[in-house]
Design a protein around this motif. Structure first.
Motif, PDB file in Angstrom:
ATOM      1  N   ASP A  58     -14.349 -53.320  21.644  1.00  0.00           N
ATOM      2  CA  ASP A  58     -13.005 -52.425  21.654  1.00  0.00           C
ATOM      3  C   ASP A  58     -11.952 -52.621  20.850  1.00  0.00           C
ATOM      4  N   VAL A  61      -6.963 -51.058  22.802  1.00  0.00           N
ATOM      5  CA  VAL A  61      -6.741 -50.936  24.156  1.00  0.00           C
ATOM      6  C   VAL A  61      -5.232 -51.313  24.308  1.00  0.00           C
ATOM      7  N   ALA A  81     -12.756 -54.007  31.382  1.00  0.00           N
ATOM      8  CA  ALA A  81     -13.598 -54.242  30.158  1.00  0.00           C
ATOM      9  C   ALA A  81     -15.079 -54.565  30.474  1.00  0.00           C
ATOM     10  N   PHE A  86     -17.892 -54.388  28.055  1.00  0.00           N
ATOM     11  CA  PHE A  86     -17.227 -55.031  26.758  1.00  0.00           C
ATOM     12  C   PHE A  86     -16.860 -56.489  26.888  1.00  0.00           C
ATOM     13  N   VAL A  89     -11.858 -57.487  23.355  1.00  0.00           N
ATOM     14  CA  VAL A  89     -11.190 -56.442  23.124  1.00  0.00           C
ATOM     15  C   VAL A  89      -9.915 -56.523  22.258  1.00  0.00           C
ATOM     16  N   THR A 304     -11.672 -46.832  22.665  1.00  0.00           N
ATOM     17  CA  THR A 304     -11.406 -46.071  23.860  1.00  0.00           C
ATOM     18  C   THR A 304      -9.848 -45.683  23.879  1.00  0.00           C
ATOM     19  N   HIS A 306      -7.802 -47.205  25.377  1.00  0.00           N
ATOM     20  CA  HIS A 306      -7.564 -47.296  26.899  1.00  0.00           C
ATOM     21  C   HIS A 306      -6.049 -47.349  27.352  1.00  0.00           C
ATOM     22  N   LEU A 328     -12.362 -47.491  29.366  1.00  0.00           N
ATOM     23  CA  LEU A 328     -12.981 -48.995  29.151  1.00  0.00           C
ATOM     24  C   LEU A 328     -14.185 -48.878  30.080  1.00  0.00           C
ATOM     25  N   GLU A 329     -14.020 -48.189  31.146  1.00  0.00           N
ATOM     26  CA  GLU A 329     -14.985 -48.103  32.249  1.00  0.00           C
ATOM     27  C   GLU A 329     -16.275 -46.959  32.170  1.00  0.00           C
ATOM     28  N   SER A 393      -9.991 -51.261  36.748  1.00  0.00           N
ATOM     29  CA  SER A 393      -8.416 -51.123  36.074  1.00  0.00           C
ATOM     30  C   SER A 393      -7.650 -50.850  37.328  1.00  0.00           C
TER      31      SER A 393
END
Length: 422
Positions: A58, A61, A81, A86, A89, A304, A306, A328-329, A393
């Motif tokens: 990713d 973020v 992540a 992931f 990142v 994302t 994020h 992310l999730e 998170s």
């Protein structure tokens, strides 16, 4: 050593799609074969019925560290992540202090090395994110910045963008741009149109705000030859503009966020501030144009953006609460549910946009599976459904809570270490 048995290897670089066994020794993939002897392994993963793919990457973020660690920090972001599949990142630079100096950059990179995944960091393009003076590109690159971005804040000074792209070209690193001209935004976070009127807002964020900046920047990219990433593209005109610039030979990439290909502006009426973001969710026509852009590779990357915020912040009045959602999730699940099972992309094509393409943009030796490569792997069951409810998170600001998605992640392995098991 780890043995992954009977998994369906889907590797976007080699286009390999077959059931194999994979041996991991230390941080690398030692062997890929069939019917390998399971004797002598400390850890055996039965991946029957599951996809074994490169660890997801990713490139967009916000880990909020330093300065806003009540929203997220590097360790909680890394765990989120890993849960999302992931293994690498790229963090944006709008922390406090901002990442326009070696000291802050070093703090993030050093802390990232202690986390479960590969945490990389961009530098700001301009000092203090003020859009007036460029950072020392050479100094920040030498200190470990993998690219440059003032994400969250558009750079209005055209000559400055030109100079920044020339320097990025010289260093062969990407420059990633948030494309919204504030002159054409009355209320940020919601599309200017039917929904903003229904909410009683005097205007919103027009697609023109995005379109004129994308048009400017892809032409500067064409002139300079710089590798330019259009972040979280959201309008149908911007997609067409990127496609046109590519046809002229510009080295332009575009990324789409899962929320922009899954939701439209109507979601703001249903979810309120949980659907507030910059750029905003736009019309259904825009959403479908983003999907078409993903299909024809005008948009090569899924990222994302994020953006964790506290519950208290998001519960504020719509016009006063911050923009952004966590991602992310839920990213892989939304990609499989909306794009693959929606009949728009096959699984190989989806994973390409989440592994090897972002790796190529940022010059990373990641995003693929072969003997001798880093053992960055995600194992998931594409047919297994799961409910969005529990988070690694710190933040839960997402409109997707309670949604049932396809694609359950079973394991995430980063450099040979199991960092998530679900």
């Amino acid at each position: 050593m780890i043995l992954i048995k009977n998994g369906r290897l889907v590797d976007p670089l080699s286009k390999r799609d077959e059931v194999v066994d994979i041996v991991i020794e230390k941080d690398k993939i030692k062997e890929i074969g069939k019917n390998l002897n399971p004797d002598g392994f400390e850890y055996i993963i039965d991946a029957t019925g599951c996809v074994v793919a490169p660890g997801l990457i990713d490139i967009h973020v916000h880990f909020r560290d330093p300065g806003f660690t009540y929203k997220e920090d590097i360790f909680s972001g890394a765990k989120a992540a890993a849960k999302g599949g992931f293994t690498t990142v790229v963090c944006m630079a709008n922390t406090k202090p901002v990442v326009d100096n070696e000291e802050t950059l070093k703090y993030i990179l050093d802390k990232g090395k202690e986390s479960d995944i590969n945490v990389l960091q961009v530098s700001t393009v301009t000092k203090g994110l003020k859009g007036k003076e460029l950072v020392d590109f050479d100094e920040m690159f030498e200190a470990g910045a993998v690219g440059f971005s003032d994400d969250g804040i558009p750079i209005k000074h055209t000559k400055l963008v030109y100079e920044a792209m020339k320097k990025a070209k010289e260093l062969n690193v990407p420059i990633s741009l948030h494309e919204e001209n504030p002159v054409f935004i009355k209320k940020a976070g919601v599309n200017d149109g039917k929904v903003s009127k229904e909410l009683g807002l005097e205007g919103g964020a027009t697609s023109l705000a995005e379109n004129i900046m994308v048009s400017r920047d892809v032409m500067i990219a064409l002139e300079t030859g710089a590798k330019v990433n259009i972040q979280h593209i959201s309008s149908k005109e911007a997609v067409k503009t990127v496609k046109f610039a590519k046809s002229l030979g510009a080295n332009v990439y575009a990324e789409a966020s899962p929320h922009h290909f899954t939701l439209n502006q109507e979601a703001v009426l249903k979810y309120g501030s949980l659907a507030k973001m910059n750029p905003p969710l736009r019309t259904e026509e825009d959403r479908l144009a983003i999907i078409e852009g993903l299909k024809d590779d005008t948009i090569e990357i899924i990222a994302t953006d994020h953006a964790p915020h506290s519950k208290e912040e998001k519960e504020n009045e719509f016009t006063k609460c911050p923009s952004g959602i966590t991602g992310l999730e839920t990213s892989l699940g939304l990609g499989i549910t909306t794009l693959v099972n929606g009949g728009h992309l096959d699984l190989m094509h989806l994973l390409e946009k989440m592994t090897i393409n972002p790796a190529k943009l940022y010059n990373l030796d990641r995003g693929y599976i072969k003997e001798g490569s880093f053992a960055d792997i995600v194992i998931f069951n594409p047919d297994e459904k799961w409910e969005v409810k529990d988070f690694e998170s710190k933040a839960t600001n997402t409109p997707f809570i309670g949604e049932v998605l396809d694609g359950k992640i079973k394991y995430t392995i980063c450099e040979g270490k199991v960092v998530y098991e679900g």
